[in-house]
Motif scaffolding. Structure first.
Motif, PDB file in Angstrom:
ATOM      1  N   ILE A  67      24.098  -5.311  -6.805  1.00 59.00           N
ATOM      2  CA  ILE A  67      25.184  -6.303  -6.708  1.00 59.00           C
ATOM      3  C   ILE A  67      26.343  -5.735  -5.890  1.00 59.00           C
ATOM      4  O   ILE A  67      26.429  -4.528  -5.677  1.00 59.00           O
ATOM      5  CB  ILE A  67      25.714  -6.732  -8.102  1.00 59.00           C
ATOM      6  N   GLU A  68      27.211  -6.654  -5.441  1.00 57.76           N
ATOM      7  CA  GLU A  68      28.459  -6.243  -4.788  1.00 57.76           C
ATOM      8  C   GLU A  68      29.597  -6.518  -5.773  1.00 57.76           C
ATOM      9  O   GLU A  68      29.599  -7.534  -6.458  1.00 57.76           O
ATOM     10  CB  GLU A  68      28.669  -7.049  -3.500  1.00 57.76           C
ATOM     11  N   LEU A  69      30.565  -5.592  -5.799  1.00 53.88           N
ATOM     12  CA  LEU A  69      31.624  -5.670  -6.807  1.00 53.88           C
ATOM     13  C   LEU A  69      32.953  -5.295  -6.172  1.00 53.88           C
ATOM     14  O   LEU A  69      33.012  -4.403  -5.329  1.00 53.88           O
ATOM     15  CB  LEU A  69      31.276  -4.684  -7.936  1.00 53.88           C
ATOM     16  N   LYS A  70      34.017  -5.990  -6.564  1.00 62.42           N
ATOM     17  CA  LYS A  70      35.358  -5.606  -6.110  1.00 62.42           C
ATOM     18  C   LYS A  70      35.745  -4.262  -6.734  1.00 62.42           C
ATOM     19  O   LYS A  70      35.589  -4.075  -7.943  1.00 62.42           O
ATOM     20  CB  LYS A  70      36.387  -6.664  -6.533  1.00 62.42           C
ATOM     21  N   ALA A  71      36.242  -3.355  -5.903  1.00 58.41           N
ATOM     22  CA  ALA A  71      36.521  -1.989  -6.385  1.00 58.41           C
ATOM     23  C   ALA A  71      37.513  -1.984  -7.554  1.00 58.41           C
ATOM     24  O   ALA A  71      37.381  -1.191  -8.485  1.00 58.41           O
ATOM     25  CB  ALA A  71      37.049  -1.138  -5.235  1.00 58.41           C
ATOM     26  N   GLU A  72      38.513  -2.922  -7.537  1.00 58.91           N
ATOM     27  CA  GLU A  72      39.512  -2.920  -8.635  1.00 58.91           C
ATOM     28  C   GLU A  72      38.878  -3.272  -9.981  1.00 58.91           C
ATOM     29  O   GLU A  72      39.383  -2.904 -11.035  1.00 58.91           O
ATOM     30  CB  GLU A  72      40.640  -3.931  -8.381  1.00 58.91           C
ATOM     31  N   ASP A  73      37.787  -4.045  -9.937  1.00 60.18           N
ATOM     32  CA  ASP A  73      37.171  -4.499 -11.200  1.00 60.18           C
ATOM     33  C   ASP A  73      36.146  -3.502 -11.739  1.00 60.18           C
ATOM     34  O   ASP A  73      35.518  -3.744 -12.764  1.00 60.18           O
ATOM     35  CB  ASP A  73      36.456  -5.848 -10.981  1.00 60.18           C
ATOM     36  N   ARG A  74      36.001  -2.374 -11.031  1.00 61.90           N
ATOM     37  CA  ARG A  74      34.909  -1.466 -11.384  1.00 61.90           C
ATOM     38  C   ARG A  74      35.026  -0.942 -12.821  1.00 61.90           C
ATOM     39  O   ARG A  74      34.053  -0.938 -13.561  1.00 61.90           O
ATOM     40  CB  ARG A  74      34.879  -0.293 -10.398  1.00 61.90           C
ATOM     41  N   SER A  75      36.241  -0.508 -13.212  1.00 62.10           N
ATOM     42  CA  SER A  75      36.360   0.149 -14.532  1.00 62.10           C
ATOM     43  C   SER A  75      36.073  -0.834 -15.667  1.00 62.10           C
ATOM     44  O   SER A  75      35.361  -0.495 -16.620  1.00 62.10           O
ATOM     45  CB  SER A  75      37.733   0.781 -14.690  1.00 62.10           C
ATOM     46  N   LYS A  76      36.594  -2.084 -15.578  1.00 63.60           N
ATOM     47  CA  LYS A  76      36.328  -3.026 -16.691  1.00 63.60           C
ATOM     48  C   LYS A  76      34.859  -3.453 -16.700  1.00 63.60           C
ATOM     49  O   LYS A  76      34.268  -3.665 -17.769  1.00 63.60           O
ATOM     50  CB  LYS A  76      37.276  -4.237 -16.622  1.00 63.60           C
ATOM     51  N   PHE A  77      34.260  -3.527 -15.510  1.00 64.68           N
ATOM     52  CA  PHE A  77      32.836  -3.874 -15.413  1.00 64.68           C
ATOM     53  C   PHE A  77      31.982  -2.787 -16.088  1.00 64.68           C
ATOM     54  O   PHE A  77      31.075  -3.073 -16.867  1.00 64.68           O
ATOM     55  CB  PHE A  77      32.450  -4.028 -13.937  1.00 64.68           C
ATOM     56  N   LEU A  78      32.301  -1.526 -15.811  1.00 62.81           N
ATOM     57  CA  LEU A  78      31.552  -0.407 -16.412  1.00 62.81           C
ATOM     58  C   LEU A  78      31.749  -0.353 -17.925  1.00 62.81           C
ATOM     59  O   LEU A  78      30.803  -0.097 -18.673  1.00 62.81           O
ATOM     60  CB  LEU A  78      31.977   0.928 -15.786  1.00 62.81           C
ATOM     61  N   ASP A  79      32.999  -0.608 -18.376  1.00 57.64           N
ATOM     62  CA  ASP A  79      33.259  -0.621 -19.826  1.00 57.64           C
ATOM     63  C   ASP A  79      32.391  -1.670 -20.515  1.00 57.64           C
ATOM     64  O   ASP A  79      31.812  -1.431 -21.578  1.00 57.64           O
ATOM     65  CB  ASP A  79      34.742  -0.916 -20.114  1.00 57.64           C
ATOM     66  N   ALA A  80      32.320  -2.852 -19.873  1.00 57.64           N
ATOM     67  CA  ALA A  80      31.510  -3.937 -20.458  1.00 57.64           C
ATOM     68  C   ALA A  80      30.033  -3.547 -20.484  1.00 57.64           C
ATOM     69  O   ALA A  80      29.309  -3.830 -21.440  1.00 57.64           O
ATOM     70  CB  ALA A  80      31.688  -5.213 -19.634  1.00 57.64           C
ATOM     71  N   LEU A  81      29.604  -2.857 -19.435  1.00 61.46           N
ATOM     72  CA  LEU A  81      28.197  -2.437 -19.333  1.00 61.46           C
ATOM     73  C   LEU A  81      27.873  -1.414 -20.431  1.00 61.46           C
ATOM     74  O   LEU A  81      26.810  -1.478 -21.062  1.00 61.46           O
ATOM     75  CB  LEU A  81      27.957  -1.830 -17.943  1.00 61.46           C
ATOM     76  N   VAL A  82      28.820  -0.497 -20.660  1.00 58.72           N
ATOM     77  CA  VAL A  82      28.619   0.523 -21.712  1.00 58.72           C
ATOM     78  C   VAL A  82      28.478  -0.154 -23.070  1.00 58.72           C
ATOM     79  O   VAL A  82      27.544   0.141 -23.828  1.00 58.72           O
ATOM     80  CB  VAL A  82      29.796   1.535 -21.739  1.00 58.72           C
ATOM     81  N   SER A  83      29.405  -1.092 -23.380  1.00 61.69           N
ATOM     82  CA  SER A  83      29.346  -1.718 -24.716  1.00 61.69           C
ATOM     83  C   SER A  83      28.107  -2.606 -24.847  1.00 61.69           C
ATOM     84  O   SER A  83      27.528  -2.735 -25.923  1.00 61.69           O
ATOM     85  CB  SER A  83      30.622  -2.531 -24.989  1.00 61.69           C
ATOM     86  N   LEU A  84      27.665  -3.188 -23.726  1.00 60.66           N
ATOM     87  CA  LEU A  84      26.486  -4.067 -23.739  1.00 60.66           C
ATOM     88  C   LEU A  84      25.206  -3.271 -24.015  1.00 60.66           C
ATOM     89  O   LEU A  84      24.329  -3.713 -24.756  1.00 60.66           O
ATOM     90  CB  LEU A  84      26.373  -4.755 -22.368  1.00 60.66           C
ATOM     91  N   LEU A  85      25.117  -2.079 -23.417  1.00 59.96           N
ATOM     92  CA  LEU A  85      23.875  -1.300 -23.516  1.00 59.96           C
ATOM     93  C   LEU A  85      23.886  -0.304 -24.674  1.00 59.96           C
ATOM     94  O   LEU A  85      22.887   0.360 -24.938  1.00 59.96           O
ATOM     95  CB  LEU A  85      23.625  -0.545 -22.198  1.00 59.96           C
ATOM     96  N   SER A  86      25.041  -0.171 -25.336  1.00 58.53           N
ATOM     97  CA  SER A  86      25.120   0.822 -26.436  1.00 58.53           C
ATOM     98  C   SER A  86      24.308   0.351 -27.636  1.00 58.53           C
ATOM     99  O   SER A  86      24.246  -0.820 -27.922  1.00 58.53           O
ATOM    100  CB  SER A  86      26.562   1.006 -26.870  1.00 58.53           C
TER     101      SER A  86
END
Length: 567
Positions: free
Chosen positions: A548-567
């Protein structure tokens, strides 16, 4: 719907029509396209070829051409999404989809009128049953207490009304249960993304059924399959099975080489089955460079460390190859050394814990001088297609790559080989710097690595296939470099800058690197959910859902969501 008889229901239908061909930007799709082009030339079928690298290009190209065509062929794109929903075509448009992406979207499977899937049924597709996914909307119940009831007793009316209320409530409950079950079934079916039989092999099968298969077509089918293997899209088991199928065709087409009476002339194309070394481009490079830039050997020797370089020297000493010979071009090495080279290297590799140093593959000879392994052609074609030259467009690169597959354009193939060497060197250098500076970090449920703007050769990794290959190789190398057992079983998320002006990054998800890995990738769905829950500005434009393509500013919240989703 699945097409059962490709010849009758597909080829004979389009044979008398003008056809529009949408081809995705990957080597397997190019090979399938070459086979189809050769068949169309045999039968004088009129076609227009449009290369597409993502959903946006596909939509734009379709809008541009939809008035002129009724028949559309999509190669390696379109099977894993609801195609009619995306393209909104007229009712008389018919799509033939030959795609390796799985799972196949259920709407495409059960649409009999417009979507015809050129997909082998023997791939375990596990499509849910029609009744589990679709059901007819029930008409509204007739209103109770119609005029005919006027004369009946009030108590009877009340009883009937109560019965109807109970019946409706039951129906609603059943409906809710069915919908919940449907969600579960669809989730299980669509959760993992993986790949089926190579499109080039499917097209070669069609040519073979029509007795129009040529040696060239067989070679393209081989390159298509090898592309899937090089990029880890299929399991080793599937690769070996498909190699077996193609090996029979190779024997059928090339058996005249051994026969003295009917021997082929020297400059003919000859394909042969090989049990060759797993070293990238080694016949067009020096053996030393190939050992250093092949992921399989670089990861196992840990060549990013001083100790790893020493182990490589020990390995070469064990094989009995002088450094002077190893560092010069393979073509110029002593013939006496080259004779038993494969056996010697395999024997030493076993001692150094590399059990699969040789693999089943195929090679092609054009006369005396030109010999290529299937993997050489895959690397060359991929590099031509993703060439980062400033002045060349995606379509130019696509045409260059397509041309390099013809034997009349060997100069383009050799140019591709040179680009591939640079690409492989840049890949290994980037891996070394990521591992030495500890850029691969554990986020909990997955590993994460981000390439910074200004990294050397960053332009080479702005394209999806190159970045995916780098990510796969990095994960393999990381597994060998880390002592943490838990980290060895984790998947990897990799980010690389795409456009500085727009402030975007490309994000790729790679499944865990284990021997028993079934190559199924769960990141496609996870990325969608993480982007939805955080309103991250993402663009799911690639045919592989895990890119996917992602806006650089949104990277940290996107990763946080991914961590909580896959935990």
């Amino acid at each position: 719907m699945f097409v059962s008889d490709f010849r009758k229901e597909f080829y004979e239908v389009v044979q008398s029509q003008r056809v529009l061909l949408f081809v995705a930007s990957d080597v397997d799709a190019l090979c399938a396209c070459k086979i189809l082009q050769a068949l169309f030339q045999c039968d004088h079928v009129q076609y227009t070829l449009v290369p597409v690298s993502g959903w946006q290009e596909l939509e734009t190209a379709f809008l541009e051409h939809k008035e002129q065509f009724h028949y559309f062929i999509l190669i390696n794109c379109g099977a894993n999404v609801d195609l009619l929903d995306i393209l909104q075509p007229d009712e008389d448009a018919i799509f033939f989809v030959c795609d390796t992406h799985r799972p196949v979207n259920v709407v495409n499977v059960y649409n009999d009128a417009q979507i015809k899937l050129l997909i082998k049924q023997d791939d375990d597709l596990e499509v849910p049953a029609y009744d589990d996914i679709f059901r007819d909307e029930e008409e509204d119940e007739e209103h109770s207490g119609s005029e005919s009831d006027n004369g009946s007793e009030p108590s009877e009316k009340r009883t009937r009304l109560e019965e109807e209320i109970v019946a409706r409530t039951m129906k609603r409950r059943q409906r809710r249960e069915w919908e919940a079950q449907r969600r579960d079934i669809l989730f299980d079916y669509e959760q993992y993304e993986y790949h089926g039989t190579s499109s080039a092999m499917v097209m070669f099968d069609l040519a073979w059924m029509m007795s129009k298969d040529l040696n060239d077509m067989l070679w393209w089918a081989i390159v298509g399959l090898t592309d899937q293997w090089v990029q880890d899209k299929i399991t080793q088991m599937k690769y070996v099975t498909d190699v077996g199928v193609l090996q029979r065709h190779v024997s059928r087409h090339n058996h005249r080489n051994e026969d003295e009476e009917n021997a082929l002339s020297v400059d003919c194309t000859r394909i042969s089955f090989e049990y060759d070394l797993r070293l990238a481009l080694y016949q067009h490079w020096s053996l030393h460079d190939s050992l250093c830039n092949t992921c399989y050997t670089a990861a196992r020797f840990k060549l990013w460390s001083v100790h790893g370089q020493k182990r490589l020297q020990e390995f070469l000493a064990d094989v009995g190859l002088p450094l002077k010979q190893v560092k010069q071009k393979f073509q110029s090495m002593d013939i006496s050394l080259k004779e038993n080279l494969r056996e010697m290297i395999e024997e030493s590799a076993n001692k150094f814990g590399m059990k699969d140093m040789r693999v089943q593959t195929f090679s092609i000879h054009f006369g005396f001088k030109h010999r290529f392994l299937a993997s050489d052609v895959v690397f060359a074609t991929m590099s031509l297609m993703e060439s980062p030259k400033k002045d060349s467009s995606g379509t130019d690169n696509f045409i260059q790559a397509l041309d390099s597959l013809s034997r009349s354009n060997l100069d383009k193939l050799y140019h591709g080989l040179e680009l591939a060497k640079k690409q492989l060197q840049a890949t290994q250098q980037t891996i070394a710097s990521c591992l030495c500076t500890n850029l691969v970090i554990s986020q909990g449920p997955f590993l994460y690595c981000s390439l910074m703007e200004g990294t050397p050769d960053i332009a080479l990794f702005s394209k999806p296939a190159s970045l995916t290959l780098l990510s796969r190789y990095l994960l393999k190398s990381f597994v060998f470099s880390t002592k943490n057992r838990r980290c060895k079983l984790l998947p990897l998320v990799m980010a690389a800058p795409l456009s500085v002006e727009q402030g975007t990054v490309t994000v790729v998800g790679i499944p865990p690197e284990t021997d028993s890995s079934d190559r199924k990738n769960f990141f496609g769905r996870a990325f969608e959910k993480a982007a939805e829950s955080t309103n991250s500005r993402t663009l799911h434009n690639h045919f592989d859902l895990s890119v996917i393509e992602l806006k650089a500013e949104d990277r940290s919240k996107f990763l946080d969501a991914l961590v909580s989703l896959l935990s």
